[in-house]
Design a protein around this motif. Structure first.
Motif, PDB file in Angstrom:
ATOM      1  N   THR A 162       3.744  -3.571   0.864  1.00 48.69           N
ATOM      2  CA  THR A 162       3.839  -4.726   2.075  1.00 48.69           C
ATOM      3  C   THR A 162       3.377  -5.710   1.494  1.00 48.69           C
ATOM      4  OG1 THR A 162       1.615  -4.175   2.501  1.00 48.69           O
ATOM      5  CG2 THR A 162       2.971  -2.937   3.694  1.00 48.69           C
ATOM      6  N   MET A 163       2.933  -6.016   0.388  1.00 55.74           N
ATOM      7  CA  MET A 163       2.166  -7.209  -0.324  1.00 55.74           C
ATOM      8  C   MET A 163       1.079  -7.808   0.374  1.00 55.74           C
ATOM      9  SD  MET A 163       5.692  -8.724  -2.353  1.00 55.74           S
ATOM     10  CE  MET A 163       6.927  -8.362  -1.416  1.00 55.74           C
ATOM     11  N   GLU A 164       0.458  -7.252   1.364  1.00 57.87           N
ATOM     12  CA  GLU A 164      -0.741  -7.681   2.005  1.00 57.87           C
ATOM     13  C   GLU A 164      -1.757  -7.464   0.997  1.00 57.87           C
ATOM     14  OE1 GLU A 164      -1.079  -8.637   5.395  1.00 57.87           O
ATOM     15  OE2 GLU A 164       0.895  -8.838   5.227  1.00 57.87           O
ATOM     16  N   VAL A 165      -2.842  -8.417   1.311  1.00 59.04           N
ATOM     17  CA  VAL A 165      -3.907  -8.455   0.672  1.00 59.04           C
ATOM     18  C   VAL A 165      -4.988  -7.662   1.082  1.00 59.04           C
ATOM     19  CG1 VAL A 165      -6.085  -9.666  -0.109  1.00 59.04           C
ATOM     20  CG2 VAL A 165      -3.951 -10.945  -0.059  1.00 59.04           C
ATOM     21  N   LEU A 166      -5.423  -6.645   0.422  1.00 60.04           N
ATOM     22  CA  LEU A 166      -6.298  -5.542   0.989  1.00 60.04           C
ATOM     23  C   LEU A 166      -7.948  -5.875   0.877  1.00 60.04           C
ATOM     24  CD1 LEU A 166      -4.279  -2.448  -0.733  1.00 60.04           C
ATOM     25  CD2 LEU A 166      -4.308  -3.203   1.603  1.00 60.04           C
TER      26      LEU A 166
END
Ligand SMILES: [Zn+2]
Length: 436
Positions: free
Chosen positions: A272-276
């Motif tokens: 998703t390329m979301e920052v975790l």
């Protein structure tokens, strides 16, 4: 010993320093690298939009493919006359990844390597044998320069030529070895096979390992080969970022401290390329700060890890990254199950009858994925007993089943019969590419 004051900055001071450098870096890339300007324009982000560290996620990612598409020096921000050193890493397809350093970059790089060497316990008294291959690879010259900066006595051995490695190790009293972990194990075995005892006959006390990951089981194996007092750490880097010197383990062995005043890490979900959030596992993305020749923003490393911000007993306040547990692209999908070679390694190393070398073969038989793991026996007398062999094979299979949730085939082979690697070990052969 802690090499630089920046390694112990309170968090708010580190973040203020990072933000100052990030703003400078973003201004610099926007004015000097065409690719960044067009990527930022396309994303609708201007250097002025970067007002906090969280604004970093507004910036577009940089990919390994950007190096390939802009080969050789299209990502460089300076002219060739300002470059004092080129390095290159082998590309998986065709052209190598070309990187360059200005005089200032080179100084910063080697200082960061000196920090990492210090973290691993190196001092100016050490005699350091570099068993990485020299040439355009960043590992050898990076550790070489960093250890010289520290004041250690450096032996630029390069890789291979085991007889000469052992001779120098003995005659010069080498105390520190720079190598891939698999080569360090191989060298230890060779020394033993010559009737020497590495612990008694040599002075080696420290290993600074890189180039490939080292599991805890492998570190344990290292102590068996080199002696209980042998202390080894791994360090992290890649040529695109600078080479070694991005992060290293300290004496506490609780992950690798990132040189955060030069590298801002983020962890993203690779899909998703979301920052975790901190503590979650995902792909490591690195932004290099204030690099002149080859600035790099939000570089997708492909390595899987997680970040820990809790204080470390060594006194450093810099964030720690968990030792790499795999690469997004090393992952094997076997009958729908995600498998990392390091998971297999953890199981194998816990079984005393087998040695540290192994090979994984994946093929498709009757439309089903079959994974066969070849492992070496420590003692070839076991080959004479079918009962013992089959009991050992079952024990390995059960261990792997518990770890992976998958059935595997085990092939037990004679001691010393698997291929040895002097650089990065190639342990996986996947024949399914053309299979159906
Ligand atoms: Zn520490």
């Amino acid at each position: 010993m802690i090499w630089a004051d920046e390694e112990t900055l309170p968090r708010h001071e580190m973040e203020a320093l990072q933000l100052k450098k990030l703003k400078e870096t973003v201004n610099y890339i926007y004015s000097n690298v065409g690719l960044y300007q067009s990527k930022m324009d396309a994303a609708g982000v201007n250097p002025k939009d970067i007002q906090s560290l969280d604004d970093l996620r507004k910036l577009p990612f940089t990919y390994k493919a950007d190096f390939r598409d802009n080969y050789p020096t299209g990502l460089f921000a300076v002219e060739k006359k300002d470059i004092v050193r080129f390095h290159a890493s082998s590309g998986t397809t065709g052209k190598p990844t070309m990187v360059g350093y200005t005089a200032k970059d080179l100084g910063n790089w080697l200082n960061n390597v000196a920090r990492v060497a210090c973290m691993g316990g190196a001092t100016s008294k050490d005699v350091a044998q570099i068993a990485f291959g020299y040439g355009t690879f960043t590992g050898a010259l990076g550790l070489h320069g960093g250890l010289e900066k520290l004041g250690a006595s450096v032996i630029p051995m390069s890789s291979g030529n085991t007889n000469k490695q052992i001779m120098f190790m003995k005659d010069l009293g080498t105390t520190l070895l720079v190598a891939t972990p698999s080569y360090a194990l191989h060298l230890g075995e060779e020394i033993k096979s010559r009737g020497m005892d590495p612990e008694k006959d040599l002075n080696l006390r420290i290993g600074l390992f890189g180039g490939e990951g080292m599991t805890e089981a492998m570190r344990e194996e290292m102590r068996k080969v080199w002696g209980e007092d042998f202390f080894c750490t791994q360090n992290y880097g890649m040529s695109e970022l600078c080479g070694p010197g991005v992060a290293g383990e300290c004496e506490a062995l609780v992950g690798m401290h990132i040189n955060e005043d030069w590298f801002i890490p983020e962890i993203i979900d690779p899909v998703t390329m979301e920052v975790l959030p901190p503590g979650e596992k995902g792909e490591l993305v690195i932004t290099c700060l204030n690099k002149e020749a080859l600035p790099l923003v939000r570089y997708r490393t492909g390595d899987l890890t997680r970040l820990f911000y809790e204080p470390c007993s060594c006194g450093r306040t810099t964030v720690r990254m968990e030792n790499i547990t795999g690469r997004a692209d090393d992952m094997l999908v076997i009958r729908g199950v995600n498998v990392f070679p390091t998971q297999i390694e953890e199981v194998l190393f816990d079984i005393p009858e087998i040695g540290p070398h192994y090979e994984i073969l994946v093929e498709r038989v009757n439309h089903l994925d079959v994974m066969t793991i070849s492992v070496e026996l420590v003692d070839d007398r076991l080959l004479d007993s079918y009962k013992l062999l089959s009991e050992l094979g079952d024990r390995i299979k059960n261990g792997l089943k518990a770890q992976l949730g998958l059935a595997t085939k085990i092939k037990l082979v004679a001691p010393q019969s698997l291929q040895r690697f002097e650089g990065k070990a190639k342990r996986v052969t996947d024949l399914r590419k053309d299979g159906i």
